[in-house]
Write an enzyme that holds these catalytic residues in place. Structure first.
Site, PDB file in Angstrom:
ATOM      1  N   ASP A   1      -0.193   5.209   0.681  1.00 21.86           N
ATOM      2  CA  ASP A   1      -0.423   6.270   1.677  1.00 21.86           C
ATOM      3  C   ASP A   1      -0.581   5.681   3.075  1.00 21.86           C
ATOM      4  OD1 ASP A   1      -0.991   8.957   0.044  1.00 21.86           O
ATOM      5  OD2 ASP A   1      -1.802   7.261  -1.068  1.00 21.86           O
TER       6      ASP A   1
ATOM      7  N   ASP B   1      -2.101  -0.096   5.862  1.00 25.61           N
ATOM      8  CA  ASP B   1      -2.411   0.576   7.127  1.00 25.61           C
ATOM      9  C   ASP B   1      -3.896   0.771   7.386  1.00 25.61           C
ATOM     10  OD1 ASP B   1      -2.408   2.599   4.982  1.00 25.61           O
ATOM     11  OD2 ASP B   1      -2.945   3.946   6.626  1.00 25.61           O
TER      12      ASP B   1
ATOM     13  N   ASP C   1       0.856  -1.179   0.000  1.00 25.36           N
ATOM     14  CA  ASP C   1       0.000   0.000   0.000  1.00 25.36           C
ATOM     15  C   ASP C   1       0.902   1.242   0.000  1.00 25.36           C
ATOM     16  OD1 ASP C   1      -2.344   1.682   0.471  1.00 25.36           O
ATOM     17  OD2 ASP C   1      -1.552   1.874   2.518  1.00 25.36           O
TER      18      ASP C   1
HETATM   19 MG   LIG Z   1      -2.967   3.355   3.121  1.00 35.71          MG
END
Ligand SMILES: [Mg+2]
Length: 258
Positions: free
Chosen positions: A25, A200, A23
């Site tokens: 961001d 995240d 991932d």
């Molecule tokens: Mg992310």
């Protein structure tokens, strides 16, 4: 319960048999107030280059951003990638994109823009087939934006609402990171490798489930309970350090030029 155990970083690779799915961001990059304001550290580009070579190309970005944005951010690197949560896929140079947005989306976009304009700091991100309503800069906008997004679904058959960190996203059904990862893993570059997915956000949980089902390592950046992830890293800085260590372990000698 596994959920109560402290989660550690995954074990280092013993062989060059990993497939890294990352991932962007909040995982590789620190968040910024606006999506276009993120910074890509030069050292991260170097690390990703090393990993790309050491793993024979089995390094992919798996993001909610469009592919074009990913390419601009990580230039000159052009990694295999799933953009828009898998609606756009590029595996080893091939590009498969989705169809046209539904007719109702233009109306929803206009109404969303009008609503967002009422809140200083709120932001509408138009990704073409998906719309992201950000309220990071305007906590007061959370509830109105959520109500808006929920009611907008009525005019968007085949769409669903996905909540993320400070964002509500309207996106087509079937666009999720679990599907995106499975699509990438079916490509020859990734096939028969041990998948490692690092993410995240809530939107990454479907990815963790897919990775666990394939005997891979699921890695959550930050803290969340519950989560399907088996491992954890503290923050994007810890992710970058960990990746650099993995790169050094896999390819201990020689700088990467370019
Ligand atoms: Mg992310």
């Amino acid at each position: 319960m596994a959920a109560d155990l402290p989660r550690l970083p995954p074990p280092p690779p013993a062989l060059h048999d990993w497939a890294l799915l990352l991932d962007v961001d909040g995982t590789l990059l620190d968040f910024a107030d606006r999506p276009e304001a993120v910074r890509v550290p030069a050292e991260l580009l170097d690390t990703l280059s090393r990993l790309h070579i050491a793993l024979d190309g089995a390094v992919a970005l798996v993001s909610g951003r469009p592919l074009a944005q990913l390419d601009a951010l990580f230039a000159p690197l052009q990694l295999p990638a799933a953009g828009l949560h898998g609606l756009e896929l590029r595996e080893g140079g091939e590009w498969a994109s989705t169809g046209q947005p539904p007719p109702g989306l233009a109306l929803v976009r206009d109404a969303a823009q009008a609503l967002v304009d009422k809140f200083d700091g709120a932001l509408l991100e138009d990704k073409g087939t998906t719309l992201a309503l950000h309220w990071r800069g305007s906590p007061a906008a959370e509830e109105p934006l959520h109500e808006f997004a929920t009611s907008a679904l009525i005019g968007l058959p085949g769409y669903h609402l996905q909540a993320g960190k400070y964002v509500f996203e309207l996106r087509p059904d079937g666009a999720d990171k679990g599907h995106a990862i499975l699509a990438l893993m079916s490509h020859p570059q990734f096939l028969d490798r041990r998948p490692v997915f690092v993410g995240d956000d809530l939107t990454d949980e479907q990815g963790f489930v897919a990775i666990n089902a394939h005997g891979g390592h699921s890695v959550l950046v930050g803290q969340r309970t519950p989560t399907a992830a088996h491992h954890a890293l503290h923050d994007p800085d810890a992710t970058r350090t960990w990746l650099r260590d993995v790169a050094l372990r896999l390819a201990p000698s020689g700088p990467v030029n370019g």
